[in-house]
Scaffold this motif. Sequence first.
Motif, PDB file in Angstrom:
ATOM      1  N   SER A 121      25.984  19.920  46.661  1.00 25.27           N
ATOM      2  CA  SER A 121      24.736  19.162  46.730  1.00 25.27           C
ATOM      3  C   SER A 121      24.958  17.791  46.093  1.00 25.27           C
ATOM      4  CB  SER A 121      23.610  19.927  46.027  1.00 25.27           C
ATOM      5  OG  SER A 121      23.910  20.106  44.658  1.00 25.27           O
ATOM      6  N   LEU A 122      23.906  17.026  46.004  1.00 21.91           N
ATOM      7  CA  LEU A 122      24.008  15.666  45.480  1.00 21.91           C
ATOM      8  C   LEU A 122      22.932  15.422  44.430  1.00 21.91           C
ATOM      9  CD1 LEU A 122      24.319  13.975  48.958  1.00 21.91           C
ATOM     10  CD2 LEU A 122      26.178  14.242  47.338  1.00 21.91           C
ATOM     11  N   THR A 123      23.181  14.444  43.574  1.00 26.51           N
ATOM     12  CA  THR A 123      22.183  13.986  42.617  1.00 26.51           C
ATOM     13  C   THR A 123      21.884  12.525  42.924  1.00 26.51           C
ATOM     14  OG1 THR A 123      22.937  15.466  40.865  1.00 26.51           O
ATOM     15  CG2 THR A 123      21.712  13.526  40.172  1.00 26.51           C
ATOM     16  N   ALA A 124      20.595  12.219  43.065  1.00 24.27           N
ATOM     17  CA  ALA A 124      20.179  10.818  43.185  1.00 24.27           C
ATOM     18  C   ALA A 124      19.772  10.373  41.785  1.00 24.27           C
ATOM     19  CB  ALA A 124      19.015  10.681  44.148  1.00 24.27           C
ATOM     20  N   ARG A 125      20.533   9.428  41.232  1.00 22.26           N
ATOM     21  CA  ARG A 125      20.227   8.888  39.904  1.00 22.26           C
ATOM     22  C   ARG A 125      19.575   7.520  40.093  1.00 22.26           C
ATOM     23  NH1 ARG A 125      25.117   8.455  36.245  1.00 22.26           N
ATOM     24  NH2 ARG A 125      24.692  10.645  35.881  1.00 22.26           N
ATOM     25  N   MET A 126      18.380   7.373  39.525  1.00 20.25           N
ATOM     26  CA  MET A 126      17.611   6.132  39.669  1.00 20.25           C
ATOM     27  C   MET A 126      17.300   5.612  38.274  1.00 20.25           C
ATOM     28  SD  MET A 126      15.346   7.804  42.673  1.00 20.25           S
ATOM     29  CE  MET A 126      15.505   9.415  41.913  1.00 20.25           C
ATOM     30  N   THR A 127      17.657   4.356  38.032  1.00 22.49           N
ATOM     31  CA  THR A 127      17.559   3.773  36.700  1.00 22.49           C
ATOM     32  C   THR A 127      16.723   2.504  36.735  1.00 22.49           C
ATOM     33  OG1 THR A 127      19.776   4.611  36.238  1.00 22.49           O
ATOM     34  CG2 THR A 127      18.933   2.935  34.753  1.00 22.49           C
ATOM     35  N   ILE A 135      14.657   1.811  30.447  1.00 23.51           N
ATOM     36  CA  ILE A 135      13.259   2.258  30.338  1.00 23.51           C
ATOM     37  C   ILE A 135      13.136   3.692  30.836  1.00 23.51           C
ATOM     38  CG2 ILE A 135      10.918   1.901  31.206  1.00 23.51           C
ATOM     39  CD1 ILE A 135      11.546  -1.025  31.510  1.00 23.51           C
ATOM     40  N   MET A 136      13.820   3.961  31.964  1.00 28.82           N
ATOM     41  CA  MET A 136      13.692   5.279  32.570  1.00 28.82           C
ATOM     42  C   MET A 136      14.900   5.548  33.454  1.00 28.82           C
ATOM     43  SD  MET A 136      10.684   6.598  35.169  1.00 28.82           S
ATOM     44  CE  MET A 136      11.058   5.433  36.455  1.00 28.82           C
ATOM     45  N   THR A 137      15.384   6.781  33.399  1.00 28.10           N
ATOM     46  CA  THR A 137      16.395   7.263  34.323  1.00 28.10           C
ATOM     47  C   THR A 137      15.925   8.605  34.862  1.00 28.10           C
ATOM     48  OG1 THR A 137      18.188   6.160  33.134  1.00 28.10           O
ATOM     49  CG2 THR A 137      18.805   7.964  34.607  1.00 28.10           C
ATOM     50  N   ILE A 138      15.909   8.717  36.164  1.00 27.48           N
ATOM     51  CA  ILE A 138      15.506   9.963  36.816  1.00 27.48           C
ATOM     52  C   ILE A 138      16.694  10.452  37.631  1.00 27.48           C
ATOM     53  CG2 ILE A 138      13.979  11.019  38.528  1.00 27.48           C
ATOM     54  CD1 ILE A 138      11.908   8.903  37.881  1.00 27.48           C
ATOM     55  N   GLU A 139      16.997  11.748  37.496  1.00 27.13           N
ATOM     56  CA  GLU A 139      18.026  12.368  38.322  1.00 27.13           C
ATOM     57  C   GLU A 139      17.374  13.497  39.092  1.00 27.13           C
ATOM     58  OE1 GLU A 139      21.483  13.556  36.125  1.00 27.13           O
ATOM     59  OE2 GLU A 139      21.952  11.499  35.533  1.00 27.13           O
ATOM     60  N   LEU A 140      17.521  13.461  40.410  1.00 27.28           N
ATOM     61  CA  LEU A 140      16.915  14.469  41.267  1.00 27.28           C
ATOM     62  C   LEU A 140      17.975  15.136  42.137  1.00 27.28           C
ATOM     63  CD1 LEU A 140      13.745  12.503  42.439  1.00 27.28           C
ATOM     64  CD2 LEU A 140      13.850  14.322  40.730  1.00 27.28           C
ATOM     65  N   LEU A 141      17.865  16.442  42.285  1.00 25.61           N
ATOM     66  CA  LEU A 141      18.750  17.207  43.149  1.00 25.61           C
ATOM     67  C   LEU A 141      18.402  16.897  44.597  1.00 25.61           C
ATOM     68  CD1 LEU A 141      20.816  19.520  43.649  1.00 25.61           C
ATOM     69  CD2 LEU A 141      18.857  21.084  43.564  1.00 25.61           C
ATOM     70  N   CYS A 142      19.417  16.652  45.416  1.00 19.78           N
ATOM     71  CA  CYS A 142      19.220  16.370  46.839  1.00 19.78           C
ATOM     72  C   CYS A 142      20.106  17.309  47.646  1.00 19.78           C
ATOM     73  CB  CYS A 142      19.589  14.930  47.166  1.00 19.78           C
ATOM     74  SG  CYS A 142      18.654  13.723  46.230  1.00 19.78           S
ATOM     75  N   VAL A 143      19.581  17.783  48.759  1.00 14.89           N
ATOM     76  CA  VAL A 143      20.356  18.718  49.578  1.00 14.89           C
ATOM     77  C   VAL A 143      21.313  18.006  50.528  1.00 14.89           C
ATOM     78  CG1 VAL A 143      18.697  20.597  49.411  1.00 14.89           C
ATOM     79  CG2 VAL A 143      18.454  18.912  51.239  1.00 14.89           C
ATOM     80  N   GLN A 147      18.479  12.638  52.351  1.00 12.95           N
ATOM     81  CA  GLN A 147      17.425  12.770  51.348  1.00 12.95           C
ATOM     82  C   GLN A 147      17.721  11.878  50.135  1.00 12.95           C
ATOM     83  OE1 GLN A 147      17.151  16.508  49.172  1.00 12.95           O
ATOM     84  NE2 GLN A 147      14.896  16.381  49.199  1.00 12.95           N
ATOM     85  N   ALA A 148      18.953  11.855  49.697  1.00 20.55           N
ATOM     86  CA  ALA A 148      19.332  11.012  48.557  1.00 20.55           C
ATOM     87  C   ALA A 148      19.113   9.532  48.875  1.00 20.55           C
ATOM     88  CB  ALA A 148      20.791  11.262  48.181  1.00 20.55           C
ATOM     89  N   ALA A 149      19.461   9.130  50.090  1.00 20.89           N
ATOM     90  CA  ALA A 149      19.270   7.731  50.496  1.00 20.89           C
ATOM     91  C   ALA A 149      17.785   7.385  50.552  1.00 20.89           C
ATOM     92  CB  ALA A 149      19.926   7.491  51.852  1.00 20.89           C
ATOM     93  N   ARG A 150      16.964   8.291  51.059  1.00 25.46           N
ATOM     94  CA  ARG A 150      15.525   8.025  51.135  1.00 25.46           C
ATOM     95  C   ARG A 150      14.910   7.905  49.742  1.00 25.46           C
ATOM     96  NH1 ARG A 150      13.155  12.505  54.417  1.00 25.46           N
ATOM     97  NH2 ARG A 150      11.200  11.521  53.836  1.00 25.46           N
ATOM     98  N   LEU A 151      15.321   8.770  48.831  1.00 23.18           N
ATOM     99  CA  LEU A 151      14.827   8.677  47.451  1.00 23.18           C
ATOM    100  C   LEU A 151      15.259   7.359  46.810  1.00 23.18           C
ATOM    101  CD1 LEU A 151      15.495  12.305  46.162  1.00 23.18           C
ATOM    102  CD2 LEU A 151      13.260  11.241  46.533  1.00 23.18           C
ATOM    103  N   SER A 152      16.519   7.001  47.004  1.00 23.50           N
ATOM    104  CA  SER A 152      17.045   5.763  46.427  1.00 23.50           C
ATOM    105  C   SER A 152      16.318   4.543  46.981  1.00 23.50           C
ATOM    106  CB  SER A 152      18.542   5.643  46.710  1.00 23.50           C
ATOM    107  OG  SER A 152      19.247   6.669  46.040  1.00 23.50           O
ATOM    108  N   GLU A 153      16.112   4.515  48.287  1.00 27.34           N
ATOM    109  CA  GLU A 153      15.407   3.390  48.912  1.00 27.34           C
ATOM    110  C   GLU A 153      13.970   3.285  48.407  1.00 27.34           C
ATOM    111  OE1 GLU A 153      15.761   3.979  53.146  1.00 27.34           O
ATOM    112  OE2 GLU A 153      17.952   3.801  53.059  1.00 27.34           O
ATOM    113  N   GLY A 154      13.297   4.424  48.288  1.00 25.73           N
ATOM    114  CA  GLY A 154      11.919   4.419  47.782  1.00 25.73           C
ATOM    115  C   GLY A 154      11.842   3.904  46.359  1.00 25.73           C
ATOM    116  N   PHE A 155      12.798   4.303  45.540  1.00 30.21           N
ATOM    117  CA  PHE A 155      12.819   3.837  44.162  1.00 30.21           C
ATOM    118  C   PHE A 155      13.120   2.344  44.097  1.00 30.21           C
ATOM    119  CE2 PHE A 155      14.802   3.127  39.996  1.00 30.21           C
ATOM    120  CZ  PHE A 155      13.824   3.654  39.169  1.00 30.21           C
TER     121      PHE A 155
END
Length: 179
Positions: A121-127, A135-143, A147-155
């Motif tokens: 799987s993958l982790t999307a890390r957004m800082t 200020i904030m770092t979020i790591e989300l599990l991606c299948v 999905q990881a690209a969509r999360l990254s683009e949204g962030f």
Amino acid sequence: MSRFGFIHDKMEIKFLVLYIMARVASPIDFPTLTELTMCDEGVDYFDFAEAVAELVETGHMTLEDGLYAITDKGRQNGEACESSLPYSVKHKCNANLATVNGILRRNAQVRTEVLPRPDGSLTARMTLDDEGGNIMTIELLCVNRDQAARLSEGFQAKPERVYNEVLAALLDKEDSKDE
């Protein structure tokens, strides 16, 4: 052929490039440097491209991973020659640099990366950072990568909104009373 504008030869283009590079917030790519340098109608593209290559060759600038940065030698020599640039050219450059520097600073403060995990799987890390640090770092599990690209683009598009909504959710006292 006679050109309009204040910049007319390769040496003046070099002064202009060094002036720009001394004021840019972080290393920039060739298209961005081109856009910033073409602020005067007298700048010839081919002379500009040669001038940039020569500035790298002489150690006034560096080129790493497609990004140009000024060296101490370039900063010192550029500073000594910047008074020869016309005021109107410097004024245009500064206005264009304000826009580019705003984008560069924002890009440095909002970062995303996709990291593989041992299970496939993958982790999307957004800082999100500010001048003081993280200020904030979020790591989300991606299948998957999509999905990881969509999360990254949204962030990348709305990091402030994500930050504010996370804070609102964590600080909302009414939700915690219901449980």
